[in-house]
Design an enzyme around this catalytic site. Sequence first.
Site, mmCIF file in Angstrom:
data_model
loop_
_atom_site.group_PDB
_atom_site.id
_atom_site.type_symbol
_atom_site.label_atom_id
_atom_site.label_comp_id
_atom_site.label_asym_id
_atom_site.label_seq_id
_atom_site.Cartn_x
_atom_site.Cartn_y
_atom_site.Cartn_z
ATOM 1 N N HIS A 243 -49.396 -42.435 6.262
ATOM 2 C CA HIS A 243 -49.009 -43.416 6.958
ATOM 3 C C HIS A 243 -48.529 -45.161 6.758
ATOM 4 C CE1 HIS A 243 -51.625 -41.761 9.635
ATOM 5 N NE2 HIS A 243 -52.717 -41.781 8.977
ATOM 6 N N CYS B 6 -57.881 -42.416 7.416
ATOM 7 C CA CYS B 6 -56.802 -42.349 6.494
ATOM 8 C C CYS B 6 -55.914 -43.565 6.586
ATOM 9 C CB CYS B 6 -56.482 -40.935 6.618
ATOM 10 S SG CYS B 6 -56.233 -41.133 9.135
ATOM 11 N N GLN C 83 -48.734 -44.866 11.654
ATOM 12 C CA GLN C 83 -49.421 -43.810 12.047
ATOM 13 C C GLN C 83 -48.548 -42.746 11.695
ATOM 14 O OE1 GLN C 83 -53.427 -46.431 12.053
ATOM 15 N NE2 GLN C 83 -53.578 -43.856 12.364
ATOM 16 N N GLY D 45 -57.954 -25.828 8.956
ATOM 17 C CA GLY D 45 -57.252 -27.459 9.232
ATOM 18 C C GLY D 45 -56.304 -28.105 8.223
HETATM 19 N N1 NAP Z 1 -55.581 -35.254 9.504
HETATM 20 C C1 NAP Z 1 -56.106 -37.030 8.706
HETATM 21 O O1 NAP Z 1 -54.610 -37.515 7.864
HETATM 22 C C2 NAP Z 1 -57.077 -37.123 8.224
HETATM 23 C C3 NAP Z 1 -57.300 -37.981 7.519
HETATM 24 C C4 NAP Z 1 -58.823 -38.411 7.734
HETATM 25 C C5 NAP Z 1 -59.786 -37.498 7.760
HETATM 26 N N2 NAP Z 1 -59.859 -36.876 9.024
HETATM 27 C C6 NAP Z 1 -60.700 -36.385 9.598
HETATM 28 O O2 NAP Z 1 -60.781 -35.301 8.840
HETATM 29 C C7 NAP Z 1 -60.895 -33.996 10.016
HETATM 30 C C8 NAP Z 1 -60.084 -33.221 10.296
HETATM 31 O O3 NAP Z 1 -58.855 -33.538 10.572
HETATM 32 P P1 NAP Z 1 -57.863 -32.009 10.389
HETATM 33 O O4 NAP Z 1 -56.631 -33.527 10.188
HETATM 34 O O5 NAP Z 1 -57.845 -31.609 9.029
HETATM 35 O O6 NAP Z 1 -58.109 -31.991 11.579
HETATM 36 P P2 NAP Z 1 -57.671 -30.206 12.104
HETATM 37 O O7 NAP Z 1 -55.522 -29.766 11.084
HETATM 38 O O8 NAP Z 1 -57.260 -30.136 13.397
HETATM 39 O O9 NAP Z 1 -58.846 -29.040 11.570
HETATM 40 C C9 NAP Z 1 -60.124 -29.007 12.018
HETATM 41 C C10 NAP Z 1 -60.546 -28.097 11.085
HETATM 42 O O10 NAP Z 1 -61.803 -27.942 11.736
HETATM 43 C C11 NAP Z 1 -62.792 -26.896 12.023
HETATM 44 N N3 NAP Z 1 -63.261 -27.096 13.439
HETATM 45 C C12 NAP Z 1 -63.233 -27.635 14.566
HETATM 46 N N4 NAP Z 1 -64.303 -27.286 15.580
HETATM 47 C C13 NAP Z 1 -64.894 -26.723 14.678
HETATM 48 C C14 NAP Z 1 -66.197 -26.035 15.089
HETATM 49 N N5 NAP Z 1 -67.072 -26.480 16.079
HETATM 50 N N6 NAP Z 1 -66.491 -25.749 13.777
HETATM 51 C C15 NAP Z 1 -66.033 -25.180 13.365
HETATM 52 N N7 NAP Z 1 -65.425 -25.525 12.742
HETATM 53 C C16 NAP Z 1 -64.178 -26.323 13.583
HETATM 54 C C17 NAP Z 1 -61.443 -26.353 12.524
HETATM 55 O O11 NAP Z 1 -61.490 -25.077 12.656
HETATM 56 P P3 NAP Z 1 -60.508 -23.987 13.696
HETATM 57 O O12 NAP Z 1 -59.453 -23.427 12.720
HETATM 58 O O13 NAP Z 1 -61.428 -22.554 13.721
HETATM 59 O O14 NAP Z 1 -60.534 -24.516 14.541
HETATM 60 C C18 NAP Z 1 -59.898 -26.897 11.610
HETATM 61 O O15 NAP Z 1 -60.585 -26.101 10.396
HETATM 62 C C19 NAP Z 1 -61.407 -34.862 11.365
HETATM 63 O O16 NAP Z 1 -62.433 -35.648 11.106
HETATM 64 C C20 NAP Z 1 -60.371 -36.309 11.279
HETATM 65 O O17 NAP Z 1 -60.954 -37.392 11.420
HETATM 66 C C21 NAP Z 1 -58.235 -36.569 9.208
#
Ligand code: NAP
Length: 361
Positions: A258, A140, A167, A24
């Site tokens: 952001h 974030c 954001q 991700g």
């Molecule tokens: N993006 C930001 O700016 C940010 C900032 C702070 C916190 N966060 C938090 O960080 C986390 C990840 O966010 P992201 O932005 O990186 O999201 P993302 O790009 O959608 O990536 C999600 C990741 O989670 C994996 N995943 C989803 N469902 C899963 C499951 N059932 N079992 C195992 N792996 C699974 C996905 O794997 P697949 O590729 O196999 O689907 C992918 O590697 C979230 O909780 C989000 O709230 C994000």
Amino acid sequence: MQALKHSRDSRNAALDVAVVGATGAVGQTLLNCFEERDFPIARLVPLASSRSVGQSVRFRGAEIAVTEATPESFEGVDLAFFAATGSLSKSLAPEAVARGAVVIDKSGTWRMNDRVPLVVPEINPAALDDHQGIIACPNCTTIGVVMAIEPVRRAAGLERLVITTLQAVSGAGLPGMEELEHQNRAWTDGKPPSVSTFAAPIAHNVVPVCGDFSHVPGTDGPYSSEELKLRDESRKILALPDLDVSMTCVRVPVEVGHSASVLIETRRPLSAAEARRAIGAFPGVRLIDDPQQAPTPRAVAGSDDVWVGRVREDLSGSRIWLWEVSDNLRKGAATNAVQIAEQLMQRGLLEAAVWADRDRL
Ligand SMILES: NC(=O)c1ccc[n+]([C@@H]2O[C@H](COP(=O)([O-])OP(=O)(O)OC[C@H]3O[C@@H](n4cnc5c(N)ncnc54)[C@H](OP(=O)(O)O)[C@@H]3O)[C@@H](O)[C@H]2O)c1
């Protein structure tokens, strides 16, 4: 449940590290941060969903196969970064802890749990000392805002905050970035946008809804989940449970970074010059001292620092305005998580054996 004993010396040893969500947006940024900061990893275990089995991630010049995250994935793992979904953190983080790993979680699942420290290392590193195996990394948006206001708080105390955030779409992960890209293409092609991640078309638009709405008791209006996270997490990190926080969170068609406009009412009078001095001296914060210049997401993307500009006195007096921008994938997520891990190592807190009673979490 029996407490696990660890004999590793986390101050020196290279660690076995799992990354849940390695495919991700945050997971990929974590891998970059490990490399850039030379984080001591003996074995990297990239985990994702069954959809990603067969894929690999590139780390230190090698391709490492991604496997599906299961409880058994954490056997022998010292440190597990969770950057996937909230429900996965809820089910699997205790499994990782039960197997002796310390978890640093990026989801919202554990942040407000009383037994889980919510940490920004520049602000409240001592909260790590009481960890029970899971440490939460703030949202974030929250990280950028608290980094910008903490120096003002130290200089003059805090009475009230009024915050409007702008954001980036990557705050909603890779699906958010893809949605903006598709909608930009549809706009150019004169086609209708397809909307799934955000509440309204985000391309060429501004959407004052970030996350799901919920009703706040004692008020007549619903607040979005991002707004409530910003209020509740700021209060916890700053250890100011009654801090008056007013907030509106807005999604904008920016890929990374952001921004927030923050009005700070301080306890004691503080001039803008004094505020600028305090902000400029705070670690991890970069001040743009020229009041006619301001940090922008485009300029700040890729930076590990939180950037602050437009520090000025409110025209009604006794309040300070500032404009803050940070990279949501770096300081807002991956960098902060790796800094937490570095703090744990410096404090010798990876071998503490107090966290294995998962029934308490
Ligand atoms: N993006 C930001 O700016 C940010 C900032 C702070 C916190 N966060 C938090 O960080 C986390 C990840 O966010 P992201 O932005 O990186 O999201 P993302 O790009 O959608 O990536 C999600 C990741 O989670 C994996 N995943 C989803 N469902 C899963 C499951 N059932 N079992 C195992 N792996 C699974 C996905 O794997 P697949 O590729 O196999 O689907 C992918 O590697 C979230 O909780 C989000 O709230 C994000």
